[in-house]
Design a protein around this motif. Structure first.
Motif, PDB file in Angstrom:
ATOM      1  N   ALA A 147      16.251  74.126 -20.499  1.00  0.00           N
ATOM      2  CA  ALA A 147      15.554  75.073 -19.633  1.00  0.00           C
ATOM      3  C   ALA A 147      15.045  74.342 -18.407  1.00  0.00           C
ATOM      4  CB  ALA A 147      14.418  75.725 -20.397  1.00  0.00           C
ATOM      5  N   PHE A 148      15.147  75.009 -17.254  1.00  0.00           N
ATOM      6  CA  PHE A 148      14.698  74.428 -15.995  1.00  0.00           C
ATOM      7  C   PHE A 148      13.311  74.963 -15.625  1.00  0.00           C
ATOM      8  CE2 PHE A 148      14.653  74.590 -11.250  1.00  0.00           C
ATOM      9  CZ  PHE A 148      14.597  73.233 -11.034  1.00  0.00           C
ATOM     10  N   LYS A 149      13.085  76.267 -15.877  1.00  0.00           N
ATOM     11  CA  LYS A 149      11.803  76.898 -15.605  1.00  0.00           C
ATOM     12  C   LYS A 149      11.471  77.864 -16.731  1.00  0.00           C
ATOM     13  CE  LYS A 149      10.766  75.341 -11.397  1.00  0.00           C
ATOM     14  NZ  LYS A 149       9.509  74.635 -11.055  1.00  0.00           N
ATOM     15  N   SER A 150      10.177  78.172 -16.858  1.00  0.00           N
ATOM     16  CA  SER A 150       9.716  79.204 -17.786  1.00  0.00           C
ATOM     17  C   SER A 150       9.029  80.280 -16.984  1.00  0.00           C
ATOM     18  CB  SER A 150       8.756  78.625 -18.818  1.00  0.00           C
ATOM     19  OG  SER A 150       9.410  77.676 -19.639  1.00  0.00           O
ATOM     20  N   CYS A 151       9.219  81.541 -17.379  1.00  0.00           N
ATOM     21  CA  CYS A 151       8.630  82.689 -16.672  1.00  0.00           C
ATOM     22  C   CYS A 151       7.462  83.213 -17.491  1.00  0.00           C
ATOM     23  CB  CYS A 151       9.677  83.782 -16.470  1.00  0.00           C
ATOM     24  SG  CYS A 151       9.002  85.249 -15.635  1.00  0.00           S
ATOM     25  N   LEU A 152       6.280  83.274 -16.871  1.00  0.00           N
ATOM     26  CA  LEU A 152       5.096  83.735 -17.568  1.00  0.00           C
ATOM     27  C   LEU A 152       5.070  85.253 -17.728  1.00  0.00           C
ATOM     28  CD1 LEU A 152       2.360  81.443 -15.960  1.00  0.00           C
ATOM     29  CD2 LEU A 152       3.673  81.103 -18.056  1.00  0.00           C
ATOM     30  N   VAL A 153       5.933  85.946 -16.995  1.00  0.00           N
ATOM     31  CA  VAL A 153       6.020  87.401 -17.132  1.00  0.00           C
ATOM     32  C   VAL A 153       7.031  87.769 -18.211  1.00  0.00           C
ATOM     33  CG1 VAL A 153       6.537  89.576 -15.945  1.00  0.00           C
ATOM     34  CG2 VAL A 153       5.348  87.741 -14.724  1.00  0.00           C
ATOM     35  N   CYS A 154       8.197  87.132 -18.137  1.00  0.00           N
ATOM     36  CA  CYS A 154       9.233  87.386 -19.139  1.00  0.00           C
ATOM     37  C   CYS A 154       8.932  86.712 -20.468  1.00  0.00           C
ATOM     38  CB  CYS A 154      10.585  86.880 -18.629  1.00  0.00           C
ATOM     39  SG  CYS A 154      11.119  87.633 -17.072  1.00  0.00           S
ATOM     40  N   LEU A 155       8.069  85.704 -20.412  1.00  0.00           N
ATOM     41  CA  LEU A 155       7.780  84.881 -21.587  1.00  0.00           C
ATOM     42  C   LEU A 155       9.062  84.292 -22.151  1.00  0.00           C
ATOM     43  CD1 LEU A 155       5.039  86.936 -23.448  1.00  0.00           C
ATOM     44  CD2 LEU A 155       4.783  85.020 -21.886  1.00  0.00           C
ATOM     45  N   ALA A 156       9.880  83.750 -21.245  1.00  0.00           N
ATOM     46  CA  ALA A 156      11.145  83.134 -21.640  1.00  0.00           C
ATOM     47  C   ALA A 156      11.409  81.942 -20.741  1.00  0.00           C
ATOM     48  CB  ALA A 156      12.292  84.135 -21.543  1.00  0.00           C
ATOM     49  N   SER A 157      12.275  81.046 -21.236  1.00  0.00           N
ATOM     50  CA  SER A 157      12.656  79.853 -20.484  1.00  0.00           C
ATOM     51  C   SER A 157      14.123  79.959 -20.127  1.00  0.00           C
ATOM     52  CB  SER A 157      12.395  78.590 -21.322  1.00  0.00           C
ATOM     53  OG  SER A 157      11.018  78.475 -21.637  1.00  0.00           O
ATOM     54  N   TYR A 158      14.471  79.450 -18.920  1.00  0.00           N
ATOM     55  CA  TYR A 158      15.833  79.646 -18.411  1.00  0.00           C
ATOM     56  C   TYR A 158      16.404  78.326 -17.917  1.00  0.00           C
ATOM     57  CZ  TYR A 158      14.117  84.447 -18.240  1.00  0.00           C
ATOM     58  OH  TYR A 158      13.573  85.663 -18.561  1.00  0.00           O
ATOM     59  N   CYS A 159      17.726  78.181 -18.140  1.00  0.00           N
ATOM     60  CA  CYS A 159      18.441  77.075 -17.511  1.00  0.00           C
ATOM     61  C   CYS A 159      18.673  77.433 -16.054  1.00  0.00           C
ATOM     62  CB  CYS A 159      19.764  76.815 -18.250  1.00  0.00           C
ATOM     63  SG  CYS A 159      20.910  78.208 -18.162  1.00  0.00           S
ATOM     64  N   GLU A 160      19.230  76.524 -15.261  1.00  0.00           N
ATOM     65  CA  GLU A 160      19.403  76.771 -13.831  1.00  0.00           C
ATOM     66  C   GLU A 160      20.326  77.958 -13.575  1.00  0.00           C
ATOM     67  OE1 GLU A 160      19.587  73.376 -11.089  1.00  0.00           O
ATOM     68  OE2 GLU A 160      19.744  72.113 -12.867  1.00  0.00           O
ATOM     69  N   THR A 161      21.341  78.156 -14.417  1.00  0.00           N
ATOM     70  CA  THR A 161      22.281  79.269 -14.215  1.00  0.00           C
ATOM     71  C   THR A 161      21.599  80.599 -14.470  1.00  0.00           C
ATOM     72  OG1 THR A 161      24.135  77.887 -14.865  1.00  0.00           O
ATOM     73  CG2 THR A 161      24.454  80.272 -14.987  1.00  0.00           C
ATOM     74  N   HIS A 162      20.905  80.724 -15.596  1.00  0.00           N
ATOM     75  CA  HIS A 162      20.276  81.993 -15.940  1.00  0.00           C
ATOM     76  C   HIS A 162      18.982  82.229 -15.184  1.00  0.00           C
ATOM     77  CE1 HIS A 162      22.708  81.508 -19.837  1.00  0.00           C
ATOM     78  NE2 HIS A 162      23.288  82.451 -19.085  1.00  0.00           N
ATOM     79  N   LEU A 163      18.516  81.244 -14.410  1.00  0.00           N
ATOM     80  CA  LEU A 163      17.310  81.421 -13.609  1.00  0.00           C
ATOM     81  C   LEU A 163      17.612  82.083 -12.262  1.00  0.00           C
ATOM     82  CD1 LEU A 163      14.239  80.776 -13.575  1.00  0.00           C
ATOM     83  CD2 LEU A 163      14.816  78.625 -12.432  1.00  0.00           C
TER      84      LEU A 163
END
Length: 382
Positions: free
Chosen positions: A41-57
């Motif tokens: 994961a590259f970033k985590s979203c505090l709204v989605c409550l999920a973590s994303y790799c660069e592609t899915h971000l």
């Protein structure tokens, strides 16, 4: 919300397989959208409550609705940032209860509390943190200086101790050699005196033996003369044989019945005792000098040598208040109702203790806010 995001991301199509180092490993935060082998994961979203790799971000950068979401560095503890009561993002800080809350908490159980935004509280805390950090850095510099000084003191102590050991060994070796020389001199003196006395006594023995032999010869001749019938020979020989010993003969000799050198042994024993007494006194001084050497002196050192004292209420000045048990004294404004006593101080704020001390004493005093002071009667002394 997460299901909608995942569905949208799946519609973006499959991408080329990333390099092996892009996949999540032990200790990494894995992408919540990736299927199969998950990528880091590259970033985590505090709204989605999920973590994303660069592609899915990418949708969070491209889609207007997602651009409003709060992105943070990839973290695996997103649930800690969500209110457990309202399932909302923790974005308010309650100063009353000192905890992070959501907006619904502000209107609910935290109504009327001192609340600010989490961002504002962080800014305030960062200022305090900066001040605290400055103090820490200053303390670190002070401690590093103390550490350097202490290391130098320890090194100096080691060098000084080594020099003291070598000097002590040299001095004690010289002292031992000096005592050994004196011992040899005493033995030589005794032997010389022994030889002189024996030589003189042997000379006397020889002369005594000669005199005894001469006297026995004359005694034999006198015995023979007494039996002679020749009156003329008797008269002619009697005068010469009866003559007393001549001036060359030995006079009377007084011989001690017990010849001993006990006086010498006694003198040496007294010398030994005096040396031991001197050594004890001087070595005690050396021991005290060694104990006085300290690279650092802390309160713990003083407490090791401390002792409790008992104050004498008969000597306390009238503005001094003694604690129960007479262990502590405090200066107060009220006059104490002490009975008259000839030993009581009536001019200076003083009090004596029942125990006696000698040497150097170290007292601890505690000052109160109104200017009065108290002294804890626990002292360290040498």
């Amino acid at each position: 919300m997460l299901a909608e995001v995942v569905e949208k991301l799946k519609k973006t199509g499959l991408q080329a397989a990333p390099p092996a180092h892009c996949y999540a490993g032990p200790g990494d935060v894995a992408c919540d959208v990736c299927t199969g082998r998950k990528r880091k994961a590259f970033k985590s979203c505090l709204v989605c409550l999920a973590s994303y790799c660069e592609t899915h971000l990418q949708p969070h950068y491209e889609s207007p609705p997602f651009k409003k979401h709060k992105l943070v560095k990839a973290t695996g503890n997103l649930q800690e940032k969500i209110c457990s009561h309202h399932d909302k993002l923790l974005e308010v800080y309650c100063r009353t209860d000192k905890q992070c809350i959501c907006l619904l908490c502000v209107m609910d159980e935290h109504r009327g509390h001192d609340t600010v935004s989490a961002a504002a509280e962080r800014t305030e805390k960062q200022k305090q943190l900066g001040a605290t950090q400055s103090k820490f850095q200053q303390r670190i510099q002070e401690r590093e200086k103390e550490l350097q000084d202490l290391r130098q003191a320890v090194q100096s102590l080691k060098c000084s101790a080594q020099t003291a050991v070598e000097d002590s060994e040299r001095i004690f070796t010289e002292l031992i050699h000096s005592i050994e020389r004196k011992c040899s001199e005493v033995k030589e003196l005794i032997r010389d005196q022994e030889k002189a006395e024996v030589r003189w006594a042997e000379g006397l023995l020889e002369r005594l033996e000669q005199e005894i032999a001469e006297l026995r010869r004359r005694d034999t001749e006198l015995e023979q003369l007494s039996h002679t019938e020749d009156h003329i020979h008797f008269l002619q020989s009697c005068q010469s044989l009866c003559a007393p010993p001549g001036p060359g003969d030995l006079s009377s000799i007084t011989v001690s019945s017990h010849v001993s050198l006990e006086a010498v042994s006694k003198s040496v024993s007294e010398l030994k005792k005096r040396l031991e007494d001197v050594c004890k006194v001087e070595l005690d001084k050396v021991s005290e000098s060694v104990k006085e050497v300290h690279t650092v002196r802390t309160r713990e050192h003083f407490l090791q040598d401390s002792c409790q004292l008992t104050l004498d209420p008969n000597t306390a000045y009238e503005s001094l208040c003694l604690s129960e048990g007479n262990r502590e004294v405090t200066r107060v404004r009220e006059i104490q109702s002490y009975p008259d006593h000839p030993e009581r101080f009536d001019y200076w704020d003083q009090v004596l203790c029942r125990e006696g001390l000698s040497g150097r004493c170290y007292w601890e005093a505690e000052w109160s806010e109104n200017g009065d002071y108290g002294v804890s009667i626990a002292v360290s002394y040498k």
